[in-house]
Design a protein around this motif. Structure first.
Motif, PDB file in Angstrom:
ATOM      1  N   THR A  27       0.838  -1.203   0.000  1.00 30.19           N
ATOM      2  CA  THR A  27       0.000   0.000   0.000  1.00 30.19           C
ATOM      3  C   THR A  27       0.869   1.248   0.000  1.00 30.19           C
ATOM      4  OG1 THR A  27      -0.086  -0.136   2.407  1.00 30.19           O
ATOM      5  CG2 THR A  27      -1.955  -1.067   1.202  1.00 30.19           C
ATOM      6  N   ASN A  28       2.168   1.035   0.150  1.00 31.97           N
ATOM      7  CA  ASN A  28       3.100   2.154   0.280  1.00 31.97           C
ATOM      8  C   ASN A  28       4.384   1.723  -0.424  1.00 31.97           C
ATOM      9  OD1 ASN A  28       5.347   3.493   1.404  1.00 31.97           O
ATOM     10  ND2 ASN A  28       4.382   3.664   3.417  1.00 31.97           N
ATOM     11  N   ILE A  29       4.993   2.589  -1.200  1.00 37.99           N
ATOM     12  CA  ILE A  29       6.156   2.149  -1.983  1.00 37.99           C
ATOM     13  C   ILE A  29       7.342   1.746  -1.111  1.00 37.99           C
ATOM     14  CG2 ILE A  29       5.585   3.352  -4.138  1.00 37.99           C
ATOM     15  CD1 ILE A  29       7.643   5.515  -3.320  1.00 37.99           C
ATOM     16  N   HIS A  30       7.393   2.260   0.129  1.00 35.57           N
ATOM     17  CA  HIS A  30       8.511   1.877   0.999  1.00 35.57           C
ATOM     18  C   HIS A  30       8.051   0.949   2.132  1.00 35.57           C
ATOM     19  CE1 HIS A  30      11.309   4.512  -1.049  1.00 35.57           C
ATOM     20  NE2 HIS A  30      10.466   5.528  -0.927  1.00 35.57           N
ATOM     21  N   GLY A  31       6.871   0.313   1.958  1.00 34.18           N
ATOM     22  CA  GLY A  31       6.326  -0.584   2.993  1.00 34.18           C
ATOM     23  C   GLY A  31       7.231  -1.784   3.237  1.00 34.18           C
ATOM     24  N   ARG A  32       7.088  -2.355   4.431  1.00 33.17           N
ATOM     25  CA  ARG A  32       7.948  -3.488   4.827  1.00 33.17           C
ATOM     26  C   ARG A  32       7.117  -4.738   5.034  1.00 33.17           C
ATOM     27  NH1 ARG A  32      12.599  -0.721   7.654  1.00 33.17           N
ATOM     28  NH2 ARG A  32      12.052   1.473   7.527  1.00 33.17           N
ATOM     29  N   CYS A  33       7.769  -5.899   5.062  1.00 29.94           N
ATOM     30  CA  CYS A  33       7.086  -7.130   5.462  1.00 29.94           C
ATOM     31  C   CYS A  33       8.098  -8.105   6.059  1.00 29.94           C
ATOM     32  CB  CYS A  33       6.308  -7.762   4.296  1.00 29.94           C
ATOM     33  SG  CYS A  33       7.333  -8.545   3.057  1.00 29.94           S
ATOM     34  N   PRO A  34       7.613  -9.006   6.940  1.00 28.50           N
ATOM     35  CA  PRO A  34       8.507 -10.030   7.477  1.00 28.50           C
ATOM     36  C   PRO A  34       8.955 -10.963   6.355  1.00 28.50           C
ATOM     37  CG  PRO A  34       6.406  -9.973   8.670  1.00 28.50           C
ATOM     38  CD  PRO A  34       6.229  -9.126   7.454  1.00 28.50           C
TER      39      PRO A  34
END
Ligand code: AHM
Ligand code: MG
Length: 344
Positions: free
Chosen positions: A312-319
């Protein structure tokens, strides 16, 4: 007359990266316009140029900080800034790209007037906290395709990783290696500096189904949730008395490269301090997940296939947990079993 089969000669049929991607393009026949080939050829040139600067960094005053922060609030190194500019300029000049996202730039870069139907997301120099110690670093990239007439918006890249058409990384280490997938398996190339060409040295990389190495920053254990802690316990104190070995470089490119070649598991989990983990979805997790799956491994957040996550965000993170199929399945079992204890 003797021929080269009579003595141990260097190979006489070198498969360069350019030849390899041209061949893949030919296999697609008329469906392929050649644009992706030109784009990938452009990316390989940036890799050579960044590699050359990384090699000389200490000698030409390129070590240390640039004096600014990036969007993540991290100090930018001189080489971060230089590598970013090299990528942006080359991709813009290719004429094939309409949108770019770089770890080093807050907003998506929309290339005005570009007719290019490709979008490239990249981390120009991942692991750069290691750079001044001469430890491996790398460039990570992923490529999306958009329909003609629909280019030039940030939505072009807010798409799950499974929609990428190509992904790869270049590792700047004791050798310079470019590892690439266009969805037809994974191939690895080594830069021959004398020839100035990437040569196919690791055709069709396949991750072993189970490995013996785990790669986590266990310094974060205080913050880890039960599924991660219990999984780590299971491989360090196994019933069969054969614990896994720990290897953690702290450069994703290097840790993933080893995992692709030797097997095992790389993990950067979510925890009490970082609710989505540390690694960025678009230009770290997705390209590495795409490569891992194409090499026969798995990549999960613990509860979901990474390539299915919708950013949802170009710099979003995920595990991120990725690597050998059986090892990653073990983590998923711990997440399923201890999920209730997670939130944790
Ligand atoms: P960076 O993009 O700022 O270089 O950060 C990403 C790096 C990855 O290469 C690596 O896997 C991870 O950060 C290491 O983080 P940590 O130092 O917390 O273990
Ligand atoms: Mg990074």
């Amino acid at each position: 007359m003797a021929d080269t089969t009579d003595f141990e000669a260097p190979p006489t049929d070198l498969i360069t990266l350019t030849r390899h991607i041209l061949k893949q393009q030919q296999e697609l026949g008329e469906r392929a316009s050649g644009d992706l080939t030109m784009l990938l050829v452009g990316i390989q040139v940036t890799s050579k140029y960044i590699a050359s600067n990384v090699r000389k960094a200490r000698l030409i005053n390129l070590v240390g900080l640039a004096g600014a922060e990036n969007v993540q609030g991290e100090d930018q190194k001189k080489l971060d800034v230089l590598s970013n500019d090299i990528m942006v300029n080359a991709l813009r000049a290719s004429g094939k790209v309409s949108v770019m996202v770089s770890e080093e730039i807050d907003e998506a870069i929309i290339v005005k007037g570009s007719k290019g139907t490709y979008c490239v997301v990249f981390d120009p120099l991942d692991g750069s906290s290691n750079i001044d110690a001469g430890v491996n670093v790398g460039t990570i990239f992923g490529v999306y395709k958009v329909e003609e007439g629909k280019q030039g918006t940030v939505e072009n890249v807010l798409r799950p990783g499974k929609e990428m058409v190509a992904a790869g990384y270049t590792m700047y280490g004791s050798s310079c290696n470019l590892v690439l997938t266009t969805g037809q398996g994974v191939d690895g190339f080594t830069l021959d500096e004398a020839l100035g060409e990437f040569i196919l040295t690791h055709p069709d990389i396949r991750i072993p189904d189970r490995g013996k190495i785990y790669s986590f920053n266990e310094g974060n254990s205080l913050h880890f949730y039960p599924p991660t802690l219990k999984y780590l316990e299971s491989i360090k104190y196994p019933a069969n008395g054969k614990p896994y070995s720990a290897r953690y470089i702290g450069s994703m490119v290097a840790d993933v490269h080893r995992t692709l070649l030797y097997g095992g598991i790389f993990g950067y989990p979510d925890d009490k301090k970082s609710k989505d983990g540390k690694l960025r979805m678009l230009y770290e997790a997705f390209p590495m997940a795409f490569l891992t799956e194409q090499a026969g491994g798995l990549a999960t957040t613990g509860t979901q296939r990474i390539l299915d996550v919708i950013p949802t965000n170009i710099h979003g993170r995920c595990p991120v947990f990725l690597g050998s199929k059986n090892d990653v399945e073990d983590v998923m079992k711990f997440y399923a079993e201890y999920d209730g204890e997670k939130r944790w």
